[in-house]
Design a protein around this motif. Structure first.
Motif, PDB file in Angstrom:
ATOM      1  N   ALA A  80       0.840  -1.204   0.000  1.00 44.17           N
ATOM      2  CA  ALA A  80       0.000   0.000   0.000  1.00 44.17           C
ATOM      3  C   ALA A  80       0.870   1.248   0.000  1.00 44.17           C
ATOM      4  O   ALA A  80       0.628   2.188  -0.762  1.00 44.17           O
ATOM      5  CB  ALA A  80      -0.949  -0.003   1.200  1.00 44.17           C
ATOM      6  N   THR A  81       1.902   1.256   0.826  1.00 44.70           N
ATOM      7  CA  THR A  81       2.811   2.402   0.878  1.00 44.70           C
ATOM      8  C   THR A  81       3.531   2.579  -0.453  1.00 44.70           C
ATOM      9  O   THR A  81       3.638   3.700  -0.978  1.00 44.70           O
ATOM     10  CB  THR A  81       3.830   2.207   2.026  1.00 44.70           C
ATOM     11  OG1 THR A  81       3.111   2.074   3.259  1.00 44.70           O
ATOM     12  CG2 THR A  81       4.796   3.370   2.112  1.00 44.70           C
ATOM     13  N   GLU A  82       4.002   1.498  -1.027  1.00 44.71           N
ATOM     14  CA  GLU A  82       4.726   1.555  -2.300  1.00 44.71           C
ATOM     15  C   GLU A  82       3.823   2.074  -3.422  1.00 44.71           C
ATOM     16  O   GLU A  82       4.226   2.945  -4.202  1.00 44.71           O
ATOM     17  CB  GLU A  82       5.255   0.160  -2.634  1.00 44.71           C
ATOM     18  CG  GLU A  82       6.206   0.107  -3.791  1.00 44.71           C
ATOM     19  CD  GLU A  82       6.834  -1.274  -3.960  1.00 44.71           C
ATOM     20  OE1 GLU A  82       7.066  -1.660  -5.115  1.00 44.71           O
ATOM     21  OE2 GLU A  82       7.097  -1.962  -2.949  1.00 44.71           O
ATOM     22  N   ALA A  83       2.617   1.551  -3.500  1.00 48.13           N
ATOM     23  CA  ALA A  83       1.680   2.007  -4.527  1.00 48.13           C
ATOM     24  C   ALA A  83       1.300   3.467  -4.294  1.00 48.13           C
ATOM     25  O   ALA A  83       1.238   4.261  -5.248  1.00 48.13           O
ATOM     26  CB  ALA A  83       0.435   1.124  -4.529  1.00 48.13           C
ATOM     27  N   ALA A  84       1.051   3.834  -3.035  1.00 50.31           N
ATOM     28  CA  ALA A  84       0.651   5.212  -2.719  1.00 50.31           C
ATOM     29  C   ALA A  84       1.737   6.215  -3.102  1.00 50.31           C
ATOM     30  O   ALA A  84       1.424   7.298  -3.608  1.00 50.31           O
ATOM     31  CB  ALA A  84       0.312   5.328  -1.235  1.00 50.31           C
ATOM     32  N   ARG A  85       2.983   5.872  -2.899  1.00 45.52           N
ATOM     33  CA  ARG A  85       4.064   6.793  -3.287  1.00 45.52           C
ATOM     34  C   ARG A  85       4.071   7.027  -4.797  1.00 45.52           C
ATOM     35  O   ARG A  85       4.292   8.141  -5.266  1.00 45.52           O
ATOM     36  CB  ARG A  85       5.401   6.262  -2.795  1.00 45.52           C
ATOM     37  CG  ARG A  85       5.577   6.429  -1.297  1.00 45.52           C
ATOM     38  CD  ARG A  85       6.967   6.036  -0.815  1.00 45.52           C
ATOM     39  NE  ARG A  85       7.091   6.344   0.591  1.00 45.52           N
ATOM     40  CZ  ARG A  85       7.532   5.487   1.511  1.00 45.52           C
ATOM     41  NH1 ARG A  85       7.910   4.255   1.154  1.00 45.52           N
ATOM     42  NH2 ARG A  85       7.620   5.852   2.769  1.00 45.52           N
ATOM     43  N   ALA A  86       3.834   5.974  -5.571  1.00 39.75           N
ATOM     44  CA  ALA A  86       3.770   6.125  -7.031  1.00 39.75           C
ATOM     45  C   ALA A  86       2.575   6.984  -7.430  1.00 39.75           C
ATOM     46  O   ALA A  86       2.680   7.830  -8.335  1.00 39.75           O
ATOM     47  CB  ALA A  86       3.692   4.752  -7.694  1.00 39.75           C
ATOM     48  N   VAL A  87       1.446   6.793  -6.763  1.00 37.11           N
ATOM     49  CA  VAL A  87       0.250   7.571  -7.059  1.00 37.11           C
ATOM     50  C   VAL A  87       0.466   9.044  -6.695  1.00 37.11           C
ATOM     51  O   VAL A  87       0.068   9.943  -7.445  1.00 37.11           O
ATOM     52  CB  VAL A  87      -0.980   6.979  -6.343  1.00 37.11           C
ATOM     53  CG1 VAL A  87      -2.181   7.901  -6.455  1.00 37.11           C
ATOM     54  CG2 VAL A  87      -1.305   5.595  -6.903  1.00 37.11           C
ATOM     55  N   VAL A 137      -0.267   4.187   6.867  1.00 44.36           N
ATOM     56  CA  VAL A 137       0.221   4.379   5.493  1.00 44.36           C
ATOM     57  C   VAL A 137       0.242   5.869   5.171  1.00 44.36           C
ATOM     58  O   VAL A 137       1.229   6.386   4.619  1.00 44.36           O
ATOM     59  CB  VAL A 137      -0.632   3.599   4.471  1.00 44.36           C
ATOM     60  CG1 VAL A 137      -0.223   3.954   3.038  1.00 44.36           C
ATOM     61  CG2 VAL A 137      -0.511   2.095   4.700  1.00 44.36           C
ATOM     62  N   MET A 138      -0.807   6.574   5.530  1.00 40.82           N
ATOM     63  CA  MET A 138      -0.870   8.014   5.265  1.00 40.82           C
ATOM     64  C   MET A 138       0.313   8.742   5.902  1.00 40.82           C
ATOM     65  O   MET A 138       0.941   9.597   5.268  1.00 40.82           O
ATOM     66  CB  MET A 138      -2.205   8.580   5.768  1.00 40.82           C
ATOM     67  CG  MET A 138      -3.399   8.062   5.001  1.00 40.82           C
ATOM     68  SD  MET A 138      -4.962   8.455   5.858  1.00 40.82           S
ATOM     69  CE  MET A 138      -6.114   7.437   4.925  1.00 40.82           C
ATOM     70  N   ALA A 139       0.630   8.389   7.126  1.00 38.73           N
ATOM     71  CA  ALA A 139       1.772   9.008   7.802  1.00 38.73           C
ATOM     72  C   ALA A 139       3.090   8.624   7.125  1.00 38.73           C
ATOM     73  O   ALA A 139       3.970   9.476   6.929  1.00 38.73           O
ATOM     74  CB  ALA A 139       1.784   8.606   9.278  1.00 38.73           C
ATOM     75  N   ARG A 140       3.230   7.355   6.717  1.00 35.29           N
ATOM     76  CA  ARG A 140       4.475   6.907   6.070  1.00 35.29           C
ATOM     77  C   ARG A 140       4.740   7.623   4.753  1.00 35.29           C
ATOM     78  O   ARG A 140       5.896   7.805   4.371  1.00 35.29           O
ATOM     79  CB  ARG A 140       4.441   5.401   5.823  1.00 35.29           C
ATOM     80  CG  ARG A 140       4.879   4.573   7.012  1.00 35.29           C
ATOM     81  CD  ARG A 140       5.181   3.124   6.652  1.00 35.29           C
ATOM     82  NE  ARG A 140       4.035   2.380   6.176  1.00 35.29           N
ATOM     83  CZ  ARG A 140       3.121   1.794   6.958  1.00 35.29           C
ATOM     84  NH1 ARG A 140       3.216   1.873   8.260  1.00 35.29           N
ATOM     85  NH2 ARG A 140       2.127   1.118   6.421  1.00 35.29           N
ATOM     86  N   ILE A 141       3.678   8.013   4.051  1.00 37.38           N
ATOM     87  CA  ILE A 141       3.885   8.686   2.767  1.00 37.38           C
ATOM     88  C   ILE A 141       3.973  10.206   2.929  1.00 37.38           C
ATOM     89  O   ILE A 141       3.999  10.936   1.937  1.00 37.38           O
ATOM     90  CB  ILE A 141       2.814   8.290   1.719  1.00 37.38           C
ATOM     91  CG1 ILE A 141       1.410   8.703   2.157  1.00 37.38           C
ATOM     92  CG2 ILE A 141       2.903   6.792   1.430  1.00 37.38           C
ATOM     93  CD1 ILE A 141       0.321   8.437   1.105  1.00 37.38           C
TER      94      ILE A 141
END
Length: 181
Positions: free
Chosen positions: A112-119, A146-150
């Motif tokens: 989720a974190t990996e995909a969110a960073r690309a998005v 996840v929100m905090a990590r990105i």
């Protein structure tokens, strides 16, 4: 209106790509899983799930952004979705929000974190957004992590009750924000 082609995004381990007919059955299985739907409301029927994919495809064609199907590049396994969507009209704020939903088998791998960073990169660099939002229930600590990590931040003053839900655990929601770096 010009129809836009869906851009494919790649990360170290994931491919965010257009939806395929082969995605419909695993997507429906995800949407029928009460654990996957824990913070989203009732499980969806197969018809509702299929209709959501048709709507995702139409939104992408119209706006140039939306929800990508996500697969593990090494195996080709469909694991869920990630992307951007316009905030619903009935919410107390406007903008574009980021989101993700993964099959339980894909939880805990950092996907989720990996995909969110690309998005996020796509939203800021390609779409030209100045700010991207994220919304979840107050009890969904995994998505908030996840929100905090990105790099997104929450101001408790922005918290709100989602008008789509009656009183109960899904109604209180939190709002995270990230401005373009």
């Amino acid at each position: 209106m010009t129809e836009r082609r869906m851009t494919e995004l790649r990360t170290e381990r994931l491919t965010l790509r257009p939806w395929r007919d082969a995605d419909l059955a695993p997507w429906a299985a995800m949407n029928a899983d009460p654990e996957v739907r824990e913070f989203l409301g009732e499980p969806l029927t197969r018809e509702q799930s299929d209709a959501s994919v048709a709507a995702f495809q139409a939104d992408f064609a119209e706006r140039g952004y939306g929800w990508w199907a996500v697969e593990v590049t090494a195996t080709g396994e469909f694991i869920g979705f990630a992307g951007l969507d316009d905030v619903d009209d009935d919410l107390p704020f406007t903008g574009v929000e980021i989101g993700w939903r993964l099959a339980r088998s894909a939880w805990g791998h950092g996907y989720a974190t990996e995909a969110a960073r690309a998005v996020l990169a796509f939203g800021f660099e390609t779409v030209g957004l100045a700010e991207i939002l994220a919304v979840t229930t107050a009890t969904n600590v995994r998505s908030q992590a996840v929100m905090a990590r990105i790099g997104m931040t929450r101001d408790p003053a922005d918290d709100f009750d989602d008008p789509d839900f009656p009183e109960g655990p899904l109604r209180p929601n939190v709002l995270y924000r990230l401005r373009k770096p």
